[in-house]
Write a protein that holds these residues in place. Structure first.
Motif, PDB file in Angstrom:
ATOM      1  N   LYS A  43       0.859  -1.142  -0.061  1.00  0.00           N
ATOM      2  CA  LYS A  43      -0.081  -0.024   0.003  1.00  0.00           C
ATOM      3  C   LYS A  43       0.867   1.207   0.080  1.00  0.00           C
ATOM      4  O   LYS A  43       0.550   2.249  -0.559  1.00  0.00           O
ATOM      5  N   ARG A  44       2.006   1.318   0.672  1.00  0.00           N
ATOM      6  CA  ARG A  44       2.939   2.396   0.889  1.00  0.00           C
ATOM      7  C   ARG A  44       3.771   2.467  -0.406  1.00  0.00           C
ATOM      8  O   ARG A  44       4.347   3.557  -0.689  1.00  0.00           O
ATOM      9  N   ASP A  45       3.858   1.548  -1.425  1.00  0.00           N
ATOM     10  CA  ASP A  45       4.663   1.667  -2.539  1.00  0.00           C
ATOM     11  C   ASP A  45       4.383   2.851  -3.226  1.00  0.00           C
ATOM     12  O   ASP A  45       3.154   2.864  -3.714  1.00  0.00           O
ATOM     13  N   PRO A  46       5.297   3.811  -3.537  1.00  0.00           N
ATOM     14  CA  PRO A  46       4.848   5.032  -4.292  1.00  0.00           C
ATOM     15  C   PRO A  46       4.597   4.827  -5.616  1.00  0.00           C
ATOM     16  O   PRO A  46       4.091   5.827  -6.235  1.00  0.00           O
ATOM     17  N   LYS A  47       4.776   3.732  -6.463  1.00  0.00           N
ATOM     18  CA  LYS A  47       4.259   3.576  -7.605  1.00  0.00           C
ATOM     19  C   LYS A  47       2.973   3.716  -7.701  1.00  0.00           C
ATOM     20  O   LYS A  47       2.504   4.316  -8.954  1.00  0.00           O
ATOM     21  N   GLY A  48       2.218   3.308  -6.747  1.00  0.00           N
ATOM     22  CA  GLY A  48       0.715   3.305  -6.972  1.00  0.00           C
ATOM     23  C   GLY A  48       0.224   4.782  -7.082  1.00  0.00           C
ATOM     24  O   GLY A  48      -0.461   5.112  -8.015  1.00  0.00           O
ATOM     25  N   ARG A  49       0.719   5.671  -6.248  1.00  0.00           N
ATOM     26  CA  ARG A  49       0.414   6.969  -6.389  1.00  0.00           C
ATOM     27  C   ARG A  49       0.822   7.551  -7.820  1.00  0.00           C
ATOM     28  O   ARG A  49       0.325   8.472  -8.351  1.00  0.00           O
ATOM     29  N   ALA A  50       2.138   7.281  -8.057  1.00  0.00           N
ATOM     30  CA  ALA A  50       2.922   7.610  -9.364  1.00  0.00           C
ATOM     31  C   ALA A  50       2.166   7.322 -10.498  1.00  0.00           C
ATOM     32  O   ALA A  50       1.748   8.178 -11.601  1.00  0.00           O
ATOM     33  N   GLY A  94      -9.045  -8.293  -1.268  1.00  0.00           N
ATOM     34  CA  GLY A  94     -10.127  -9.175  -1.501  1.00  0.00           C
ATOM     35  C   GLY A  94     -10.514  -9.433  -3.228  1.00  0.00           C
ATOM     36  O   GLY A  94     -11.192 -10.196  -3.517  1.00  0.00           O
ATOM     37  N   LYS A  95      -9.511  -8.512  -3.925  1.00  0.00           N
ATOM     38  CA  LYS A  95      -9.794  -8.842  -5.315  1.00  0.00           C
ATOM     39  C   LYS A  95      -9.197  -9.872  -5.995  1.00  0.00           C
ATOM     40  O   LYS A  95      -9.603 -10.389  -7.020  1.00  0.00           O
ATOM     41  N   LEU A  96      -7.685  -9.862  -5.816  1.00  0.00           N
ATOM     42  CA  LEU A  96      -6.852 -10.941  -6.279  1.00  0.00           C
ATOM     43  C   LEU A  96      -6.199 -11.650  -5.285  1.00  0.00           C
ATOM     44  O   LEU A  96      -5.875 -10.985  -4.019  1.00  0.00           O
ATOM     45  N   GLN A  97      -5.689 -12.815  -5.380  1.00  0.00           N
ATOM     46  CA  GLN A  97      -5.026 -13.607  -4.616  1.00  0.00           C
ATOM     47  C   GLN A  97      -3.549 -13.482  -5.294  1.00  0.00           C
ATOM     48  O   GLN A  97      -3.232 -14.629  -5.903  1.00  0.00           O
ATOM     49  N   LEU A  98      -2.892 -12.657  -4.610  1.00  0.00           N
ATOM     50  CA  LEU A  98      -1.281 -12.425  -4.728  1.00  0.00           C
ATOM     51  C   LEU A  98      -0.571 -12.338  -3.700  1.00  0.00           C
ATOM     52  O   LEU A  98      -0.797 -11.762  -2.557  1.00  0.00           O
ATOM     53  N   THR A  99       0.693 -12.642  -3.801  1.00  0.00           N
ATOM     54  CA  THR A  99       1.683 -12.493  -2.748  1.00  0.00           C
ATOM     55  C   THR A  99       2.369 -11.204  -2.929  1.00  0.00           C
ATOM     56  O   THR A  99       1.958 -10.523  -3.946  1.00  0.00           O
ATOM     57  N   ASP A 100       2.948 -10.487  -1.838  1.00  0.00           N
ATOM     58  CA  ASP A 100       3.373  -9.305  -1.882  1.00  0.00           C
ATOM     59  C   ASP A 100       4.306  -9.194  -2.859  1.00  0.00           C
ATOM     60  O   ASP A 100       4.306  -8.157  -3.935  1.00  0.00           O
ATOM     61  N   ALA A 101       5.178 -10.052  -3.443  1.00  0.00           N
ATOM     62  CA  ALA A 101       6.366  -9.970  -4.416  1.00  0.00           C
ATOM     63  C   ALA A 101       5.281  -9.890  -5.984  1.00  0.00           C
ATOM     64  O   ALA A 101       5.589  -9.131  -6.755  1.00  0.00           O
TER      65      ALA A 101
END
Length: 178
Positions: free
Chosen positions: A55-62, A120-127
């Motif tokens: 959630k804190r990864d800056p790429k989301g906001r970028a 709850g949308k996707l089943q993914l690991t953090d990586a």
């Protein structure tokens, strides 16, 4: 007959003992299976959660910022082009087609971003989530770069036409041509 009844009693005891052993074994197997199922269920449920690091990864906001900037580039250029009236009608339609197509594709990237960052949308690991963010970021960055390049080319074309129009008017004025 009494001996047969006694023998049947012994067999009945052995059968009961066997059934008890089988029942305990099946219950143990069931408990193990349910325990494993619970572990799998807990793991799969954890994959649906989005960690704070993701959630804190800056790429989301970028990604969101680049998308908004691309939208703004196209909107501002369209407004300027309509005001200057230097592009032909077919060129303006082409501009609209290119900008619409690019923004539609960028919107799909934003939709994928929302899925990656929504629990709850996707089943993914953090990586896997971080990898998806990297890929989305690269795609949106590429679209933004194209938007900047395309709008700059359109502006340059319009400015060249304006300069040509001014030069033409100046030449007519200098040589007295009507």
């Amino acid at each position: 007959m009494a001996e047969q009844i006694a023998a049947y009693q012994v067999y009945l005891g052995a059968i009961r003992k066997g059934y008890n052993i089988a029942e305990k074994g099946l219950n143990t197997a069931n408990d193990l299976k349910n325990g494993t199922f619970s572990l799998h269920d807990a793991y799969l449920t954890s994959l649906e959660q989005v960690s704070p690091a993701v959630k804190r990864d800056p790429k989301g906001r970028a990604i969101d910022s680049l998308y908004r900037q691309a939208c703004s580039l196209f909107a501002n250029e369209k407004q300027w082009q309509e005001k200057s009236q230097m592009l032909t009608a077919s060129e303006r339609r082409y501009f609209d087609k290119v900008s619409g197509s690019l923004l539609d594709k960028a919107k799909l990237d934003i939709d994928e971003l929302v899925q990656v960052l929504t629990p709850g949308k996707l089943q993914l690991t953090d990586a896997e989530r971080l990898s998806r963010l990297d890929k989305i970021y690269e795609r949106v960055k590429d679209k933004y770069a194209f938007a900047g390049h395309f709008t700059a080319k359109c502006r340059k074309l319009a400015l060249q036409r304006q300069a040509y129009k001014k030069d033409k008017a100046k030449m007519k004025e200098l040589y007295g041509i009507q």
